[in-house]
Scaffold this motif. Sequence first.
Motif, mmCIF file in Angstrom:
data_model
loop_
_atom_site.group_PDB
_atom_site.id
_atom_site.type_symbol
_atom_site.label_atom_id
_atom_site.label_comp_id
_atom_site.label_asym_id
_atom_site.label_seq_id
_atom_site.Cartn_x
_atom_site.Cartn_y
_atom_site.Cartn_z
ATOM 1 N N GLY A 191 16.881 24.420 8.285
ATOM 2 C CA GLY A 191 15.950 24.469 7.170
ATOM 3 C C GLY A 191 16.390 23.513 6.085
ATOM 4 O O GLY A 191 17.316 22.727 6.262
ATOM 5 N N GLY A 192 15.715 23.587 4.929
ATOM 6 C CA GLY A 192 16.120 22.836 3.749
ATOM 7 C C GLY A 192 15.326 21.599 3.445
ATOM 8 O O GLY A 192 15.479 21.015 2.373
ATOM 9 N N ALA A 193 14.471 21.125 4.347
ATOM 10 C CA ALA A 193 13.786 19.851 4.135
ATOM 11 C C ALA A 193 12.759 19.944 3.017
ATOM 12 O O ALA A 193 12.120 20.977 2.805
ATOM 13 N N ALA A 194 12.603 18.858 2.309
ATOM 14 C CA ALA A 194 11.587 18.768 1.258
ATOM 15 C C ALA A 194 10.210 18.586 1.887
ATOM 16 O O ALA A 194 10.078 17.954 2.934
ATOM 17 N N PRO A 195 9.165 19.129 1.260
ATOM 18 C CA PRO A 195 7.824 18.907 1.789
ATOM 19 C C PRO A 195 7.395 17.458 1.594
ATOM 20 O O PRO A 195 7.926 16.743 0.742
ATOM 21 N N GLY A 196 6.429 17.033 2.375
ATOM 22 C CA GLY A 196 5.901 15.680 2.276
ATOM 23 C C GLY A 196 5.220 15.313 3.570
ATOM 24 O O GLY A 196 5.556 15.839 4.632
ATOM 25 N N SER A 197 4.237 14.436 3.491
ATOM 26 C CA SER A 197 3.518 14.020 4.682
ATOM 27 C C SER A 197 2.983 12.610 4.471
ATOM 28 O O SER A 197 3.007 12.081 3.357
ATOM 29 N N LEU A 198 2.491 12.022 5.547
ATOM 30 C CA LEU A 198 1.845 10.713 5.495
ATOM 31 C C LEU A 198 0.425 10.847 6.004
ATOM 32 O O LEU A 198 0.195 11.426 7.069
ATOM 33 N N THR A 199 -0.515 10.327 5.241
ATOM 34 C CA THR A 199 -1.922 10.324 5.635
ATOM 35 C C THR A 199 -2.496 8.934 5.403
ATOM 36 O O THR A 199 -1.892 8.096 4.726
ATOM 37 N N ALA A 200 -3.658 8.694 5.966
ATOM 38 C CA ALA A 200 -4.314 7.399 5.797
ATOM 39 C C ALA A 200 -4.720 7.201 4.351
ATOM 40 O O ALA A 200 -5.203 8.127 3.687
ATOM 41 N N GLN A 201 -4.524 5.999 3.844
ATOM 42 C CA GLN A 201 -5.007 5.641 2.502
ATOM 43 C C GLN A 201 -6.487 5.283 2.600
ATOM 44 O O GLN A 201 -6.873 4.509 3.476
ATOM 45 N N PRO A 202 -7.337 5.815 1.732
ATOM 46 C CA PRO A 202 -8.726 5.356 1.724
ATOM 47 C C PRO A 202 -8.790 3.888 1.317
ATOM 48 O O PRO A 202 -7.981 3.424 0.514
ATOM 49 N N TYR A 203 -9.739 3.158 1.898
ATOM 50 C CA TYR A 203 -9.749 1.728 1.600
ATOM 51 C C TYR A 203 -10.030 1.464 0.130
ATOM 52 O O TYR A 203 -9.651 0.430 -0.403
ATOM 53 N N GLU A 204 -10.646 2.442 -0.584
ATOM 54 C CA GLU A 204 -10.834 2.262 -2.028
ATOM 55 C C GLU A 204 -9.502 2.150 -2.747
ATOM 56 O O GLU A 204 -9.389 1.457 -3.759
ATOM 57 N N ALA A 205 -8.492 2.850 -2.228
ATOM 58 C CA ALA A 205 -7.167 2.777 -2.854
ATOM 59 C C ALA A 205 -6.551 1.398 -2.668
ATOM 60 O O ALA A 205 -5.876 0.876 -3.564
ATOM 61 N N VAL A 206 -6.769 0.786 -1.484
ATOM 62 C CA VAL A 206 -6.298 -0.574 -1.251
ATOM 63 C C VAL A 206 -7.019 -1.524 -2.201
ATOM 64 O O VAL A 206 -6.397 -2.387 -2.841
ATOM 65 N N ASN A 207 -8.333 -1.360 -2.300
ATOM 66 C CA ASN A 207 -9.117 -2.213 -3.187
ATOM 67 C C ASN A 207 -8.637 -2.119 -4.627
ATOM 68 O O ASN A 207 -8.490 -3.122 -5.335
ATOM 69 N N HIS A 208 -8.404 -0.878 -5.072
ATOM 70 C CA HIS A 208 -8.016 -0.657 -6.471
ATOM 71 C C HIS A 208 -6.729 -1.404 -6.805
ATOM 72 O O HIS A 208 -6.652 -2.113 -7.833
ATOM 73 N N GLU A 209 -5.715 -1.250 -5.966
ATOM 74 C CA GLU A 209 -4.444 -1.908 -6.251
ATOM 75 C C GLU A 209 -4.540 -3.421 -6.094
ATOM 76 O O GLU A 209 -3.913 -4.175 -6.837
ATOM 77 N N ALA A 210 -5.361 -3.878 -5.133
ATOM 78 C CA ALA A 210 -5.523 -5.326 -4.967
ATOM 79 C C ALA A 210 -6.209 -5.940 -6.183
ATOM 80 O O ALA A 210 -5.813 -7.007 -6.664
ATOM 81 N N GLU A 211 -7.226 -5.271 -6.685
ATOM 82 C CA GLU A 211 -7.902 -5.755 -7.891
ATOM 83 C C GLU A 211 -6.924 -5.834 -9.056
ATOM 84 O O GLU A 211 -6.916 -6.808 -9.817
ATOM 85 N N ARG A 212 -6.086 -4.795 -9.202
ATOM 86 C CA ARG A 212 -5.097 -4.819 -10.285
ATOM 87 C C ARG A 212 -4.105 -5.955 -10.090
ATOM 88 O O ARG A 212 -3.736 -6.630 -11.048
ATOM 89 N N MET A 213 -3.663 -6.155 -8.849
ATOM 90 C CA MET A 213 -2.683 -7.201 -8.591
ATOM 91 C C MET A 213 -3.239 -8.573 -8.952
ATOM 92 O O MET A 213 -2.574 -9.365 -9.629
ATOM 93 N N TYR A 214 -4.468 -8.849 -8.521
ATOM 94 C CA TYR A 214 -5.021 -10.166 -8.814
ATOM 95 C C TYR A 214 -5.363 -10.314 -10.292
ATOM 96 O O TYR A 214 -5.291 -11.415 -10.841
ATOM 97 N N ALA A 215 -5.697 -9.224 -10.957
ATOM 98 C CA ALA A 215 -5.892 -9.287 -12.410
ATOM 99 C C ALA A 215 -4.579 -9.642 -13.105
ATOM 100 O O ALA A 215 -4.560 -10.432 -14.060
ATOM 101 N N LEU A 216 -3.469 -9.065 -12.631
ATOM 102 C CA LEU A 216 -2.164 -9.402 -13.195
ATOM 103 C C LEU A 216 -1.819 -10.863 -12.954
ATOM 104 O O LEU A 216 -1.135 -11.500 -13.763
ATOM 105 N N ARG A 217 -2.286 -11.403 -11.824
ATOM 106 C CA ARG A 217 -2.059 -12.815 -11.527
ATOM 107 C C ARG A 217 -3.019 -13.735 -12.278
ATOM 108 O O ARG A 217 -2.899 -14.957 -12.193
ATOM 109 N N GLY A 218 -3.978 -13.129 -12.986
ATOM 110 C CA GLY A 218 -4.898 -13.926 -13.794
ATOM 111 C C GLY A 218 -6.080 -14.484 -13.036
ATOM 112 O O GLY A 218 -6.722 -15.429 -13.502
ATOM 113 N N ILE A 219 -6.392 -13.930 -11.854
ATOM 114 C CA ILE A 219 -7.551 -14.387 -11.089
ATOM 115 C C ILE A 219 -8.394 -13.183 -10.699
ATOM 116 O O ILE A 219 -7.896 -12.057 -10.609
ATOM 117 N N LYS A 220 -9.669 -13.432 -10.453
ATOM 118 C CA LYS A 220 -10.591 -12.339 -10.182
ATOM 119 C C LYS A 220 -10.289 -11.681 -8.850
ATOM 120 O O LYS A 220 -10.124 -10.481 -8.745
#
Length: 721
Positions: free
Chosen positions: A300-329
């Motif tokens: 026993g003793g393990a911490a809870p946690g799991s892995l699930t699929a990321q919705p593609y909206e989550a990929v989009n959201h972070e990509a938009e932020r990344m390119y905004a930080l880079r100064g491009i649309k």
Amino acid sequence: MVDGIHAYLDRELAASPTNRKQHWKIDLSSPEAFQKSVSPNRARLQKILGVVDARVAPNLEYIAGPDHPALVAEVAGCKVYAVRWAVLPGVDGEGLLIEPAGKPVANVIAVPHADQTPEAIVFGSDPFALDLAREGCRVIVPTLISRDDTLSGSARLNRYTNLPQREYVHRMAYEMGRTLAGYEVQKILAAVDWFSAQSAKLPVGVIGYGDGGMLALYSAALDERIHVAQVSAYFGRREKLAEEPIDRNVWGLLHEFGVAELGLLVHPRELILDPAPFEKCDPKFWPTWAGPVTGKPGRGGAAPGSLTAQPYEAVNHEAERMYALRGIKHQWSERVKGGIEVDRNHFLAAITGQKHDEKKSDTPAAPHKVHDPAARQKRQFDQLVAFTQKLWRDSEFVRKAYWKSANTAPPDAWEKSCEPYRQYFHEDVIGKLPEPTGALNPHTRQIYDEPKWTGYEVTLDVYPDVFAYGVLLLPKDLKPGEKRPVVVCQHGLEGRPTDVTNPKEKTKFYNSFGAALADRGYIVYAPQNPYIFETHFRQLLRKGNPLKLSLFSFIVRQHQRTIDWLETLPGVDPKKIAFYGLSYGGKTAMRVPAIEKRYCLSICSGDFNEWVGKVVAADLPMGYMFTREYDMYEFDLGSTFNYAEMANLIAPRPFMVERGHDDGVGIDEMIAYEYAKIRYLYANRLKIPDRTTIEFRPGGHEIFAKGTFDFLDKHLGKPGQ
């Protein structure tokens, strides 16, 4: 209380993408200006990942023996070898090297998901590592520590847990200022070292899937020698990091870095996202994991946690932020299509400068000589455990070097010289919340009426949704204008103030020591600390750590507000507010008075230890490597503050340890060894030997209320006299 702290952290996690902007001063005027502007961020990322140990000289060796030649397969003109390469003292990377048929056009590290073997991405259903070699790349495929739990325990003790092997290594590494992800980044960068030593002019790329995608992103963010990085099945939002496996926990990550900010550090080099933004992806593309295996007898003793699929909206959201930080649309490529396989064609085009048509590999699964993957996994696991155990054994010397600036002339000079250490302890070890600014708004109601004292429940506001709560015991013989000392009496894990203040019976472990002190004439306050309700409170740690916060971030502020209020009471002597705690309350006795100097005295009962060893040691029967208390791990504590160093921050105020010989939290030898350092400080260096003591008594995990009560009387003055 616990729900309120969860609500506070949920708001902070949601606001973290906006809040972290204050840590970035991005200059996009030129590549040189950009690199200079983000170099402090890159250095902090290196620190929190624990990529801090100097790597050894690059060296790669073939692994062979009488029954297993180094050449494991020849397929499509490529040769596949079993190899290991030097990383850290005593630590190798191990996996496969694929040599292309002709002269290499690029060097690549292809990183599988943690629960894939290197062979899976060379000979499996999606052999993207082999496909890269077929196109002329020399490819190294490292072995990652898996989430199996077979090895998670001690053969010497014959005691095992259900901690995934990734969690097992990560726990001990975290306490020592390292992370499992950081160790595996070191293995990737050591492969880059070797590639650079072989052919410095060839471009270097890193491509990874799942956990491998995470490591590819971290590696490229840290090392500008990596020309192209591809992140497959990882890029997305991380505000719910607390729900992922604990081996992904990084202190302060979301305080400064979302996935978008990590991607920013790869700029102006090419970062390829798979699935591509705005391209829906089959959920089967994402690796999933249901969590630790439960129900195994004795494990026993393990911490809870799991892995699930990321919705593609989550990929989009972070990509938009990344390119905004880079100064491009945006910078989406029509060539990248999300699917159920790792896209390698865009990566190949980026690293070779040649166009590659999208196609699935037509290479069948190749026959190959299998090097035992279980034995390889054990070698990799054992090396990281041994390396981390050595970090612990050497940590006392590291802490001595860290503390070299402390001045032990007179006690007041010592206290002044400790202020930078106190600040670091609060901000970088415990995690510092903003100063509470609202009204205390106290509410009280009477719950006890005893012959010598009256008891009240108390609530005080700290932040929106966060409050402090406790029980106040007021002596009935307080005279007008009289000021008396206060003893703050702290319960342990899953405890309540009434365990401390119950006047009708001697409570288990606590022996109602708060009520006994009130009978002696002390004003007593018994706070409720939020380490209650098992996993529900432990997940506060998981939510807080990425924000550079811990459970004690809140406990410190709750105690601060409690003292603010106690100081307003007419019968309280504000210069004589002492602290006395058992078990997790003893853990509190080491941490809160080290920060909150208005506690004039501290007594640690049933907790004092060679704490770093108790948390890290792989062969200690009572150590936290075998228990469910994943909330005990504090990032880089081992390099900075063991219990002796926490007591440094309490000195020159009086400090005492109460120890039952048979208390299972430790052994006398470890406790005496750690306390001897405190005794040396008080008696030999500060010349105040009467301000510290340790009491050993027959008995177990309990309050004895003998020498500790005498210690309180001595340093606070007997109340009413």
